[in-house]
Design a protein around this motif. Structure first.
Motif, PDB file in Angstrom:
ATOM      1  N   LYS B  51       0.834  -1.207   0.000  1.00 42.24           N
ATOM      2  CA  LYS B  51       0.000   0.000   0.000  1.00 42.24           C
ATOM      3  C   LYS B  51       0.860   1.244   0.000  1.00 42.24           C
ATOM      4  O   LYS B  51       0.586   2.214  -0.709  1.00 42.24           O
ATOM      5  N   LYS B  54       2.318   1.688  -3.449  1.00 43.66           N
ATOM      6  CA  LYS B  54       1.313   2.129  -4.422  1.00 43.66           C
ATOM      7  C   LYS B  54       1.018   3.626  -4.265  1.00 43.66           C
ATOM      8  O   LYS B  54       0.918   4.358  -5.247  1.00 43.66           O
ATOM      9  N   ALA B  55       0.855   4.040  -3.011  1.00 44.30           N
ATOM     10  CA  ALA B  55       0.541   5.446  -2.767  1.00 44.30           C
ATOM     11  C   ALA B  55       1.733   6.327  -3.127  1.00 44.30           C
ATOM     12  O   ALA B  55       1.580   7.373  -3.753  1.00 44.30           O
ATOM     13  N   LEU B  58       2.116   7.139  -6.682  1.00 42.98           N
ATOM     14  CA  LEU B  58       1.185   8.177  -7.140  1.00 42.98           C
ATOM     15  C   LEU B  58       1.444   9.484  -6.398  1.00 42.98           C
ATOM     16  O   LEU B  58       0.601  10.377  -6.358  1.00 42.98           O
ATOM     17  N   LYS B  59       2.580   9.539  -5.758  1.00 42.75           N
ATOM     18  CA  LYS B  59       3.009  10.740  -5.011  1.00 42.75           C
ATOM     19  C   LYS B  59       2.039  11.113  -3.903  1.00 42.75           C
ATOM     20  O   LYS B  59       1.775  12.279  -3.645  1.00 42.75           O
ATOM     21  N   MET B  60       1.462  10.088  -3.262  1.00 37.63           N
ATOM     22  CA  MET B  60       0.573  10.350  -2.145  1.00 37.63           C
ATOM     23  C   MET B  60       1.253   9.906  -0.860  1.00 37.63           C
ATOM     24  O   MET B  60       1.860   8.839  -0.804  1.00 37.63           O
ATOM     25  N   SER B  62       1.223   8.459   2.901  1.00 38.48           N
ATOM     26  CA  SER B  62       0.321   7.581   3.649  1.00 38.48           C
ATOM     27  C   SER B  62       0.949   7.133   4.952  1.00 38.48           C
ATOM     28  O   SER B  62       2.166   7.131   5.113  1.00 38.48           O
ATOM     29  N   ILE B  63       0.061   6.783   5.881  1.00 41.36           N
ATOM     30  CA  ILE B  63       0.512   6.266   7.168  1.00 41.36           C
ATOM     31  C   ILE B  63       1.280   4.970   6.959  1.00 41.36           C
ATOM     32  O   ILE B  63       2.246   4.673   7.649  1.00 41.36           O
ATOM     33  N   ASP B  64       0.830   4.199   5.947  1.00 44.46           N
ATOM     34  CA  ASP B  64       1.520   2.940   5.637  1.00 44.46           C
ATOM     35  C   ASP B  64       3.007   3.180   5.402  1.00 44.46           C
ATOM     36  O   ASP B  64       3.847   2.370   5.760  1.00 44.46           O
ATOM     37  N   VAL B 268      -8.735  10.927  14.646  1.00 46.05           N
ATOM     38  CA  VAL B 268      -9.612  11.286  13.526  1.00 46.05           C
ATOM     39  C   VAL B 268     -10.873  10.446  13.468  1.00 46.05           C
ATOM     40  O   VAL B 268     -11.869  10.864  12.897  1.00 46.05           O
TER      41      VAL B 268
END
Lengths: 75, 639
Positions: B51, B54-55, B58-60, B62-64, B268
């Motif tokens: 994960k 993958k993120a 896509l230049k995202m 993530s906590i992962d 959150v």
């Protein structure tokens, strides 16, 4: 002459989303995509609601994108 | 990767961890133990790594990614036990959270499961079983005992008792006969119905409820926005701290621990999970609360304005007396009924109903119908001009009222009736008295509302002042305003609003829509089937039942309380974790454990709301309310 954009709405059901931060990831990726007017993750019903221009992008492509970030689309 | 696959990996990693534990207990050599742990780490970490990758591609962010960095770091410095524990706990936590979140969201799911699947329709004289969404308008739909009604429509023939719990939240079956409205999602308890489809597919009230609830669950509470802001600072802040700690202390283990606790999980999720459970509980009880902010506003209420008709009274007025001046009762009634036959007004319908009950034949059709809003109607009935309406219209037409007429009208009004004047172009020819009965539970509800901290109760009505006061005083209203036009009602609502007042307007949602829209919280009651009311109101009570108002109020308080508990718990956990890490009492594994446990705790706390019943024990509620009324008042002073 520019043709009038045809905006379609599609809803995808995902597997149960557990972290709200996933929403930001999915929304981020979708909103970057050409032709997406607005993407919104309904965290609590684990759905993604996307308004898009069907001339520029297909719903299959959108589905592919969501799966690419790591979230299988159920329907 | 599908959830099922991830679960399999989780189980496998769990078995490996057990194996590692055994080897530790039986003192096998260190290298065997480490091998087990490394394999467990890689296995359990795989979904997370994937994960993160993958993120990242896509230049995202993530906590992962944070967890991945922490795990890789732990592997490098040889903390195999911790790396294995962190990856496993991360997966296991998500698994448990998924399970419990489903429970918190169960109400809406159970509602969705009530959706009708198939329908039996009569087309060209043949019975066809088709999918519910394939029914088209004007199809004749056949429903038998035990089947679900697949559409909204009107009964064409047959009779049955129908359970409308999916719509109104009330499971007491209601009898349906010809011309009655039935709703998609209700279940035919016994009997047989042929129904003409009026609204199908996504247009049905049931589909709209689902849609509205889904949207409402995403409507953010103020508390939630605050927490999100906090989280938005928290995560990057912790990351910076992690780097700073490494630069200053060169303690890799310590800075990796920071990465693990950087995920704001409980923070959150604490508010939305309470809101979802609360909204879900409401939806199952036939109450639509449109979002977290509405929930918070509901909990703060200290004033309620009622539109009398249809909320405090049954909204089914009936004729109580007929008086003709110079003509017989029946002549007068017939004339009035013929004129009102096209009327949508509830008083007009009461007149028509009475004529039908008496078996009068309505022959003449009115022409040139003018509706004088808030006054009455003016029609031309077989060449004669006729006005039917209230006093206001009389004055406007500058008609002279004889003493005898005036006396009679006032007498009727003092007895709690609405006097409807019937005039020709010269004078009053008769008065029909109509009265609406007060709801059985109205008085009890008002008393309950007062106990719930509603300090100001106001009643508005278009009825005459006499009737208004008789009804209002009987119910114990604080302020009573009669003889109001629809637009006056909105003005009155605005006038009542002000500093420290949190005001709700309750109406039937049809002719009081502007007033509902101007209140802090607009509540529409008994509106199954009326789309506009469902869309404009902030809170929709589907059933025609005042109990639901109390339910909504109590539930909102319970939900806000639950949300606050979660918030304090989440913020507290974060503070403890930070302190624990800084004092080296918390390491990678225990940091992850505490984090996951805190997330689970807030979800489990919210699940209590799913089963929340406001009417379980009144004694308990009475004791509680004193505690509640204090913060509510405090809030008022603050704003």
């Amino acid at each position: 002459m520019k043709t009038i954009k045809e905006i379609k709405t599609v809803k995808f059901q995902l597997e149960t989303l557990t972290c709200p931060s996933c929403s930001q990831k999915i929304e981020g990726v979708l909103n970057k995509e050409q032709g997406v007017e607005e993407a919104k993750v309904l965290f609590n019903s684990s759905k993604v609601k996307i308004q898009y221009d069907s001339d520029e992008v297909t719903s299959d492509r959108l589905k592919e994108l969501i799966e690419k970030v790591g979230y299988p689309v159920l329907s | 990767m599908k959830a099922k696959e991830i679960n399999r990996i989780m189980y496998a990693a769990g078995i490996l961890l057990l194996a590692a534990l055994m080897s530790y207990l039986f003192n096998w050599n260190q290298s065997v133990l480490n091998r087990f742990l490394i394999i467990a780490t890689l296995l359990a970490g795989y979904p997370t790594f994937l994960k993160a990758w993958k993120a990242a591609r896509l230049k995202m962010f993530s906590i992962d990614l944070l967890v991945t960095i922490a795990v890789i770091g732990a592997l490098i410095i040889g903390e195999y036990m911790e790396s294995a524990a962190v990856t496993f706990l991360f997966l296991f936590g998500a698994f448990l959270e998924g399970r419990s979140l489903e429970k918190a969201r169960a109400s809406i799911k159970s509602l969705m499961d009530m959706a009708p699947q198939e329908a039996t329709v009569l087309r060209n004289g043949k019975r066809l079983v088709i999918k519910a969404e394939d029914v088209v308008e004007n199809d004749m739909v056949i429903i038998q005992t035990g089947q679900k009604i697949p559409i909204d429509g009107r009964v064409a023939s047959g009779n049955a008792s129908v359970n409308e719990a999916a719509i109104t939240g009330e499971s007491v079956p209601i009898s349906k006969v010809v011309d009655d409205q039935v709703f998609s999602g209700s279940i035919l308890d016994s009997g047989y119905l042929e129904v003409i489809a009026e609204k199908v597919g996504e247009e049905t009230t049931f589909s709209k409820i689902i849609e509205l609830v889904e949207e409402a669950q995403e409507g953010k509470a103020k508390t939630q926005r605050f927490l999100e802001k906090f989280a938005a600072i928290y995560t990057p802040g912790i990351m910076v701290l992690s780097v700073l700690v490494w630069i200053i202390t060169r303690d890799v283990h310590l800075s990796l621990t920071f990465l693990v606790i950087a995920c704001p999980g409980a923070l959150v999720i604490s508010a939305p999970v309470s809101i979802v459970a609360g909204i879900g509980n409401a939806a199952r009880n036939g109450i639509l609360i449109k979002g977290g902010e509405v929930m918070e506003n509901l909990a703060k209420l200290n004033a309620i304005v009622f539109d009398k008709t249809g909320t405090l009274t049954n909204g089914k007025p009936a004729v109580t007396a007929i008086k003709g001046f110079g003509l017989s009762e029946n002549e007068l009634l017939l004339m009035a009924a013929e004129a009102e036959v096209i009327s949508e007004h509830h008083l007009g319908r009461a007149i028509v109903k009475e004529a039908e009950r008496k078996g009068l034949n309505l022959l003449n059709k009115p022409t040139e119908v003018t509706v004088l809003k808030g006054r009455g109607i003016e029609v031309n009935l077989s060449g004669k001009l006729l006005y039917i309406g209230n006093r206001k219209g009389l004055f406007q037409n500058k008609l002279h009222i004889e003493k005898e007429v005036e006396f009679y009208a006032t007498e009727q009004e003092k007895a709690g009736n609405t006097a409807v004047f019937i005039t020709n172009d010269k004078k009053v020819i008769g008065i029909i008295s109509i009265a609406d009965t007060i709801r059985e539970k109205a008085k009890e509800t008002i008393a309950q509302l007062k106990r719930e901290g509603i300090e100001h109760l106001v009643m508005l009505t278009g009825d005459n002042n006499h009737t208004a006061h008789i009804v209002g005083e009987q119910l114990g209203m604080d302020s009573i305003y009669g003889e109001l036009l629809p637009e006056d009602k909105a003005q009155k609502v605005k006038a009542c609003m002000g500093k420290g007042i949190h005001l709700a307007m309750l109406g039937d949602g049809v002719n009081d829509a502007p007033a509902i829209a101007s209140a802090d919280v607009g509540i529409a009651m008994g509106v199954a089937g009326t789309d506009i009311a469902m869309e404009t109101a902030d809170v929709v009570l589907m059933a025609d039942n005042l109990d639901k108002l109390v339910h909504a109020l109590k539930l909102s308080k319970a939900t806000v309380r639950n949300m606050k508990q979660n918030m304090f718990f989440a913020v507290g956990t974060v503070a403890l974790l930070l302190a624990g890490v800084l004092t080296k009492n918390v390491n990678l594994a225990s940091g992850m454990l505490i984090h996951e446990l805190s997330v689970l705790f807030v979800i489990l706390n919210a699940i209590r709301l799913v089963k929340y019943k406001p009417f379980r024990s009144n004694k308990h509620a009475t004791v509680k309310k004193h505690k509640n009324s204090l913060p509510a008042r405090k809030v008022c002073v603050e704003c």
